[in-house]
Design a protein around this motif. Structure first.
Motif, PDB file in Angstrom:
ATOM      1  N   GLY A 107       0.814  -1.310  -0.022  1.00 55.21           N
ATOM      2  CA  GLY A 107      -0.052   0.061   0.092  1.00 55.21           C
ATOM      3  C   GLY A 107       0.820   1.192  -0.113  1.00 55.21           C
ATOM      4  N   ALA A 108       0.362   2.068  -0.627  1.00 49.35           N
ATOM      5  CA  ALA A 108       1.335   3.628  -0.859  1.00 49.35           C
ATOM      6  C   ALA A 108       1.368   3.979   0.534  1.00 49.35           C
ATOM      7  CB  ALA A 108       0.776   4.458  -2.044  1.00 49.35           C
ATOM      8  N   ASP A 109       0.251   4.074   1.161  1.00 49.79           N
ATOM      9  CA  ASP A 109       0.297   4.986   2.601  1.00 49.79           C
ATOM     10  C   ASP A 109       1.256   4.124   3.460  1.00 49.79           C
ATOM     11  OD1 ASP A 109      -0.968   2.284   2.882  1.00 49.79           O
ATOM     12  OD2 ASP A 109      -2.636   3.090   4.149  1.00 49.79           O
ATOM     13  N   ARG A 110       1.756   2.862   3.339  1.00 51.58           N
ATOM     14  CA  ARG A 110       2.742   2.422   4.146  1.00 51.58           C
ATOM     15  C   ARG A 110       4.069   2.554   3.675  1.00 51.58           C
ATOM     16  NH1 ARG A 110       1.459  -4.243   3.921  1.00 51.58           N
ATOM     17  NH2 ARG A 110       2.616  -4.072   6.008  1.00 51.58           N
ATOM     18  N   ILE A 111       4.299   2.862   2.406  1.00 46.49           N
ATOM     19  CA  ILE A 111       5.501   3.279   1.925  1.00 46.49           C
ATOM     20  C   ILE A 111       5.934   4.778   2.250  1.00 46.49           C
ATOM     21  CG2 ILE A 111       6.969   3.762  -0.338  1.00 46.49           C
ATOM     22  CD1 ILE A 111       6.366   0.807   0.240  1.00 46.49           C
ATOM     23  N   VAL A 112       4.779   5.618   2.037  1.00 47.93           N
ATOM     24  CA  VAL A 112       4.944   7.043   2.497  1.00 47.93           C
ATOM     25  C   VAL A 112       5.154   7.058   4.127  1.00 47.93           C
ATOM     26  CG1 VAL A 112       3.541   9.147   2.769  1.00 47.93           C
ATOM     27  CG2 VAL A 112       3.486   7.588   0.753  1.00 47.93           C
ATOM     28  N   ASN A 113       4.486   6.088   4.890  1.00 49.03           N
ATOM     29  CA  ASN A 113       4.948   6.362   6.316  1.00 49.03           C
ATOM     30  C   ASN A 113       6.390   6.283   6.651  1.00 49.03           C
ATOM     31  OD1 ASN A 113       2.633   7.111   7.257  1.00 49.03           O
ATOM     32  ND2 ASN A 113       1.648   4.950   7.675  1.00 49.03           N
ATOM     33  N   ALA A 114       6.697   4.973   5.851  1.00 48.67           N
ATOM     34  CA  ALA A 114       8.162   4.523   6.101  1.00 48.67           C
ATOM     35  C   ALA A 114       8.968   5.655   5.779  1.00 48.67           C
ATOM     36  CB  ALA A 114       8.775   3.121   5.141  1.00 48.67           C
ATOM     37  N   VAL A 115       8.876   6.327   4.653  1.00 51.03           N
ATOM     38  CA  VAL A 115       9.855   7.441   4.238  1.00 51.03           C
ATOM     39  C   VAL A 115       9.792   8.533   5.086  1.00 51.03           C
ATOM     40  CG1 VAL A 115      10.079   9.367   2.536  1.00 51.03           C
ATOM     41  CG2 VAL A 115       9.542   6.959   1.636  1.00 51.03           C
ATOM     42  N   ALA A 116       8.715   8.898   5.707  1.00 48.13           N
ATOM     43  CA  ALA A 116       8.768   9.867   6.834  1.00 48.13           C
ATOM     44  C   ALA A 116       9.425   9.472   8.235  1.00 48.13           C
ATOM     45  CB  ALA A 116       7.299  10.295   7.174  1.00 48.13           C
ATOM     46  N   ALA A 117       9.083   8.389   8.668  1.00 48.27           N
ATOM     47  CA  ALA A 117       9.606   7.865   9.780  1.00 48.27           C
ATOM     48  C   ALA A 117      11.087   7.615   9.652  1.00 48.27           C
ATOM     49  CB  ALA A 117       8.996   6.491  10.167  1.00 48.27           C
ATOM     50  N   PHE A 118      11.620   7.305   8.693  1.00 48.29           N
ATOM     51  CA  PHE A 118      13.142   7.191   8.744  1.00 48.29           C
ATOM     52  C   PHE A 118      13.705   8.273   8.363  1.00 48.29           C
ATOM     53  CE2 PHE A 118      16.974   5.933   6.604  1.00 48.29           C
ATOM     54  CZ  PHE A 118      17.440   5.033   7.518  1.00 48.29           C
ATOM     55  N   GLU A 119      12.977   9.441   7.960  1.00 48.36           N
ATOM     56  CA  GLU A 119      13.704  10.597   8.009  1.00 48.36           C
ATOM     57  C   GLU A 119      13.678  11.098   9.126  1.00 48.36           C
ATOM     58  OE1 GLU A 119      14.236  12.596   4.568  1.00 48.36           O
ATOM     59  OE2 GLU A 119      14.072  14.795   5.400  1.00 48.36           O
ATOM     60  N   LYS A 120      12.548  10.935  10.085  1.00 47.55           N
ATOM     61  CA  LYS A 120      12.377  11.578  11.330  1.00 47.55           C
ATOM     62  C   LYS A 120      13.019  10.903  12.435  1.00 47.55           C
ATOM     63  CE  LYS A 120       8.719  13.686  12.168  1.00 47.55           C
ATOM     64  NZ  LYS A 120       7.281  14.036  12.564  1.00 47.55           N
ATOM     65  N   TYR A 121      12.999   9.595  12.519  1.00 46.49           N
ATOM     66  CA  TYR A 121      13.453   8.838  13.597  1.00 46.49           C
ATOM     67  C   TYR A 121      14.404   7.815  13.185  1.00 46.49           C
ATOM     68  CZ  TYR A 121       8.779  10.310  15.127  1.00 46.49           C
ATOM     69  OH  TYR A 121       7.694  11.476  15.178  1.00 46.49           O
ATOM     70  N   GLU A 122      15.344   7.258  14.151  1.00 47.36           N
ATOM     71  CA  GLU A 122      16.408   6.320  13.735  1.00 47.36           C
ATOM     72  C   GLU A 122      15.788   4.985  13.491  1.00 47.36           C
ATOM     73  OE1 GLU A 122      20.658   6.543  15.799  1.00 47.36           O
ATOM     74  OE2 GLU A 122      19.725   8.292  14.925  1.00 47.36           O
ATOM     75  N   GLY A 123      16.381   4.218  12.511  1.00 47.28           N
ATOM     76  CA  GLY A 123      16.055   2.942  12.484  1.00 47.28           C
ATOM     77  C   GLY A 123      16.805   2.023  13.433  1.00 47.28           C
ATOM     78  N   PRO A 124      16.464   0.692  13.813  1.00 45.04           N
ATOM     79  CA  PRO A 124      15.093   0.157  13.011  1.00 45.04           C
ATOM     80  C   PRO A 124      13.768   0.766  13.569  1.00 45.04           C
ATOM     81  CG  PRO A 124      16.155  -1.248  14.828  1.00 45.04           C
ATOM     82  CD  PRO A 124      17.219  -0.158  14.698  1.00 45.04           C
ATOM     83  N   LEU A 125      12.983   0.511  12.943  1.00 47.00           N
ATOM     84  CA  LEU A 125      11.544   1.305  13.386  1.00 47.00           C
ATOM     85  C   LEU A 125      10.507   0.274  13.095  1.00 47.00           C
ATOM     86  CD1 LEU A 125      12.000   4.571  11.201  1.00 47.00           C
ATOM     87  CD2 LEU A 125      11.347   4.566  13.524  1.00 47.00           C
TER      88      LEU A 125
END
Ligand SMILES: Nc1ncnc2c1ncn2[C@@H]1O[C@H](COP(=O)(O)OP(=O)(O)O)[C@@H](O)[C@H]1O
Ligand SMILES: CC(C)(COP(=O)(O)O)[C@@H](O)C(=O)NCCC(=O)O
Ligand SMILES: [K+]
Length: 266
Positions: A107-125
């Motif tokens: 789902g596009a929403d899942r990818i979009v969330n992952a992009v934002a989360a990885f930019e804002k917080y440190e992985g692993p997420l």
């Protein structure tokens, strides 16, 4: 200004950005029977009601998990803004490597969330999105999208109880405060909400073990995130605008191409 659309199965969330700053946010219900004129009118009214000049919109980006709404919505943005919107999908640079059997299936929403989360917080997420469905997605330390799980959402779970059991009413999703309940409404509320907390804790626990770490940051988003996050400490952050932020980040990564898409230019 850039207008972003997050089209979910229940709601379309619109965000109006100036750079990375969210100026306005509106939520309308997803209705696959609405025509492009009806969407145009609605968007026009939202701008008018918030005193924003529609001419200030320079570009539009859309992420959708509802394919049959796209015709109307894309047409609406063409009519209102004279812009061919960017749509998150094949050909769009997200900057994230997707390890799914078929990356086009996510789902596009899942990818979009992952992009934002990885930019804002440190992985692993671990990203939990409480929408119509509840999705859990794992992102590695290096920012690779590893996949996840899809569960029936809180609201549709509770609707199913009411629709399928003759003596069970529709209930409001509020916490009754205990699990030894003395009436039907509270019993249902407890079963749905506290039961859901258990679901969330177990999946996150299992995901952390598959990720081989205890230290993944758990980020929650979606309409019903706070209801569950306030009941468990397994969720580290609730980030209400995660999907909208992901859209503006993806827009920035694709804006060179976007600049060439104004209708009337070649
Ligand atoms: N602030 C809120 N309070 C209570 N219910 C909400 C809220 N926001 C959304 N919902 C409900 O939660 C469900 C999921 O909403 P949403 O996150 O917008 O889903 P989707 O992204 O699938 O469209 C919907 O049934 C919606 O009506
Ligand atoms: C899982 C979803 C239904 C969640 O959508 P939502 O609850 O936000 O409306 C959506 O991301 C979707 O249709 N995904 C495609 C299947 C997949 O991600 O594997
Ligand atoms: K969503």
């Amino acid at each position: 200004m850039i207008l972003v659309f997050d089209v979910g199965n229940s709601n379309i969330v619109l965000g109006l950005y100036e750079g990375r700053e969210l100026l306005n946010c509106w939520r309308i219900s997803t209705d696959k029977d609405k025509t492009s004129d009806e969407y145009s009118l609605m968007i026009h009214q939202l701008f008018h009601y918030s005193n924003v000049d529609i001419k200030k919109v320079e570009d539009v980006i859309i992420s959708s998990v509802v394919p049959n709404i796209m015709y109307s919505l894309e047409h609406a943005t063409r009519k209102l803004f004279n812009i061919d919107p960017l749509v998150v999908g094949p050909g769009i640079k997200t900057g994230i490597n997707i390890k799914y059997d078929n990356p086009k299936q996510v789902g596009a929403d899942r990818i979009v969330n992952a992009v934002a989360a990885f930019e804002k917080y440190e992985g692993p997420l671990i990203i939990v999105d409480f929408g119509t469905a509840t999705t859990f997605c794992a992102v590695s330390k290096e920012g690779v999208y590893l996949g996840g799980t899809i569960s029936p959402g809180l609201k549709i779970s509770s609707d199913a109880l009411f629709q399928r059991a003759a003596k069970l009413p529709r209930v409001e999703l509020v916490k009754p405060g205990k699990v030894i309940c003395k009436n039907t409404v509270n019993s249902m509320q407890a079963g749905i909400i506290y039961g859901y907390v258990g679901l969330v804790e177990y999946i996150i626990k299992k995901m952390k073990s598959e990720l081989n770490t205890k230290n993944a940051t758990v980020v929650a988003t979606g309409g019903l995130a706070t209801l569950i996050a306030s009941e468990t400490d397994i969720i580290n952050v609730v980030d209400k605008y995660l999907t909208l932020e992901g859209l503006i980040i993806i827009y920035e990564r694709n804006k060179e191409e976007a600049n060439r898409r104004y209708i009337g230019q070649d």
